[in-house]
Design a protein around this motif. Structure first.
Motif, PDB file in Angstrom:
ATOM      1  N   LEU A  20       7.477  16.906 -10.659  1.00 55.68           N
ATOM      2  CA  LEU A  20       6.303  16.543  -9.721  1.00 55.68           C
ATOM      3  C   LEU A  20       5.205  17.041  -9.605  1.00 55.68           C
ATOM      4  N   ALA A  21       5.338  18.585  -9.112  1.00 49.17           N
ATOM      5  CA  ALA A  21       4.119  19.243  -9.027  1.00 49.17           C
ATOM      6  C   ALA A  21       3.193  19.408 -10.094  1.00 49.17           C
ATOM      7  N   LEU A  22       3.789  19.367 -11.553  1.00 46.83           N
ATOM      8  CA  LEU A  22       2.884  19.423 -12.683  1.00 46.83           C
ATOM      9  C   LEU A  22       2.267  17.932 -12.751  1.00 46.83           C
ATOM     10  N   VAL A  23       2.942  16.859 -12.645  1.00 43.87           N
ATOM     11  CA  VAL A  23       2.270  15.535 -12.673  1.00 43.87           C
ATOM     12  C   VAL A  23       0.976  15.335 -11.753  1.00 43.87           C
ATOM     13  N   LEU A  99       3.909  12.361 -20.151  1.00 41.41           N
ATOM     14  CA  LEU A  99       4.109  12.809 -18.661  1.00 41.41           C
ATOM     15  C   LEU A  99       3.090  13.131 -17.821  1.00 41.41           C
ATOM     16  N   ASP A 100       1.957  13.517 -18.372  1.00 40.30           N
ATOM     17  CA  ASP A 100       0.700  13.980 -17.638  1.00 40.30           C
ATOM     18  C   ASP A 100      -0.112  12.689 -17.038  1.00 40.30           C
ATOM     19  N   GLY A 101       0.469  11.606 -17.543  1.00 41.73           N
ATOM     20  CA  GLY A 101      -0.214  10.352 -16.808  1.00 41.73           C
ATOM     21  C   GLY A 101      -1.251  10.003 -17.624  1.00 41.73           C
ATOM     22  N   LEU A 193       3.099  -0.630  -9.341  1.00 41.07           N
ATOM     23  CA  LEU A 193       3.513   0.668  -9.681  1.00 41.07           C
ATOM     24  C   LEU A 193       2.428   1.329 -10.467  1.00 41.07           C
ATOM     25  N   ALA A 194       1.715   0.748 -11.189  1.00 38.31           N
ATOM     26  CA  ALA A 194       0.671   1.501 -11.675  1.00 38.31           C
ATOM     27  C   ALA A 194      -0.384   1.966 -10.963  1.00 38.31           C
ATOM     28  N   HIS A 195      -0.336   1.452  -9.650  1.00 37.47           N
ATOM     29  CA  HIS A 195      -1.530   1.999  -8.741  1.00 37.47           C
ATOM     30  C   HIS A 195      -0.858   3.194  -7.702  1.00 37.47           C
ATOM     31  N   LEU A 196       0.464   3.275  -7.921  1.00 36.98           N
ATOM     32  CA  LEU A 196       1.328   4.185  -7.519  1.00 36.98           C
ATOM     33  C   LEU A 196       1.735   5.506  -8.135  1.00 36.98           C
ATOM     34  N   TRP A 197       1.955   5.466  -9.464  1.00 36.29           N
ATOM     35  CA  TRP A 197       2.359   6.202 -10.459  1.00 36.29           C
ATOM     36  C   TRP A 197       1.599   6.422 -11.846  1.00 36.29           C
ATOM     37  N   PRO A 198       1.116   7.466 -12.187  1.00 35.92           N
ATOM     38  CA  PRO A 198       1.343   8.731 -11.889  1.00 35.92           C
ATOM     39  C   PRO A 198       0.221   9.130 -10.649  1.00 35.92           C
ATOM     40  N   ARG A 199      -0.713   8.303 -10.374  1.00 34.59           N
ATOM     41  CA  ARG A 199      -1.631   8.744  -9.193  1.00 34.59           C
ATOM     42  C   ARG A 199      -1.613   7.756  -8.202  1.00 34.59           C
ATOM     43  N   HIS A 200      -1.596   8.059  -7.053  1.00 41.34           N
ATOM     44  CA  HIS A 200      -1.877   7.037  -5.872  1.00 41.34           C
ATOM     45  C   HIS A 200      -3.434   6.768  -5.957  1.00 41.34           C
TER      46      HIS A 200
END
Ligand SMILES: [Zn+2]
Length: 381
Positions: A20-23, A99-101, A193-200
């Protein structure tokens, strides 16, 4: 639980924390230790198999200030990827997401699939997925599949615009064609969800609303999409704003969808397509402006009801609404300002989605990368 099981659970929990920290952003072992609260020894121990399996990569050392050179860790540019796919009334879309978004490839094909059988649709989706993944050489984590219908227990239980999909074995059928795990979800939930993950992109509490043939809303509370007991939460399109109003396809009357759906906006504006409507709006066409304004008022009344029930600070206008945002939002705003009770305490934020027409398919891929990070044992499967 045995001691061995317990240790395994602790290790998976720590692994999740590191991923999660790396994302969030790349970092050296020392930086990651500081951000996660884990010791540097534990961090080295956790990241070693991720490096060995090509999930992470260590960048060349950079000199940071006076200290020792640091070697940032990040997700491997050739590491595993997730696939998102979207079946819609008017288009099919696919996307690969790291995985990096970062989006790797994506493709949207306008097409009318209302008459197609589920098998035909799945053949076409599988073909599009093979096209964007075929020559990458990267391992695939699985597929998230977005459907314009209500999904419960992995099956479509309601799809008024694509009734042939109800009860069809979509996840299993696509999974067999590709040899991959497939997870099904509703398009409005995935756009949220796309507005929440991987970035808020809109905070942890918001409503994402978009219009296609129907109107879909994804309600996000405490950073999770709220689905309800049987998957029907967020059906903003069928919130009644006029008790004896226009008859709706759902059997009720006066639903928001009958006043603010895209087909209604186009019909009232005398236009057949969204791009033609946009041009008319830009040219200041009175009929087009009036049609969008009336839709905005109806949408604002429906949204005010949702705001009064869930008390969230932000509304994201997505899909076609994002494209019409400039001409739509004043009317939505005006209705919400007079009707949302919390409006006296704080102004509800009304924003246009930055993700455009790819929000749904990005959310579908994000469903898979998020699960891989939250259940890191999947990365080693
Ligand atoms: Zn209805």
């Amino acid at each position: 639980m045995t001691t061995v099981d317990h240790l395994r659970q602790v290790r998976l929990g720590n692994l999740r924390t590191v991923l999660l920290a790396l994302v969030d952003r790349p970092g050296s072992r020392a930086d990651l230790a500081a951000r996660t609260g884990l010791t540097k020894a534990t961090l080295s121990n956790l990241t070693e198999p991720l490096l060995a399996n090509g999930i992470l990569v260590e960048e060349p050392a950079t000199l940071a200030g006076m200290g020792r050179p640091s070697k940032p860790l990040r997700f491997h540019p050739d590491g595993p990827v997730a696939v998102g796919a979207e079946i819609n009334v008017s288009h099919l879309a696919v996307e690969t997401l790291g995985l990096d978004g970062e989006t790797i490839r994506r493709h949207l094909v306008p097409t009318d699939i209302r008459k197609a059988s589920p098998d035909d649709v799945l053949d076409r989706v599988a073909g599009l997925i093979r096209e964007i993944t075929g020559d990458s050489g990267r391992s695939l984590l699985g597929v998230g599949l977005a459907i314009p219908g209500v999904v419960h227990d992995g099956a479509v239980v309601r799809a008024p615009n694509l009734p042939k999909l109800v009860g069809a074995p979509l996840a299993g059928g696509l999974g067999e064609r590709l040899g991959l795990g497939v997870e099904l979800d509703n398009e409005a939930n995935l756009a949220a969800l796309a507005h929440l993950w991987p970035r808020h992109l809109a905070g942890e509490d918001f409503v994402h609303v978009s219009a296609d043939v129907g109107i879909g809303a994804g309600v996000v509370l405490n950073g999770e999409v709220y689905r309800g007991v049987s998957g029907f939460a967020g059906e903003l399109g069928h919130v009644v704003i006029e008790r004896d109003g226009v008859l709706c396809t759902c059997g009720s009357r006066g639903c928001v969808e009958r006043y603010a759906g895209l087909d209604v906006i186009l019909r009232e504006a005398g236009r057949r397509r969204l791009d033609s409507l946009q041009k008319a709006l830009e040219a200041g066409d009175e009929r087009a402006l009036e049609s969008v304004r009336k839709a905005g008022e109806a949408l604002g009344v429906g949204l005010a009801t949702l705001m009064n029930l869930f008390d969230v600070p932000t509304v994201v206008l997505g899909g076609s609404y994002a494209l019409l945002h400039e001409h739509l939002s004043a009317a939505v705003r005006s209705e919400m300002d007079t009707r949302v009770l919390a409006g006296g305490e704080r102004h509800t934020r009304l924003i246009a989605s930055p993700l455009g027409e790819f929000a749904v398919v990005r959310g579908a891929a994000g469903l898979v990368t998020r699960r891989a990070v939250q259940q890191p044992e999947r990365l080693f499967a």
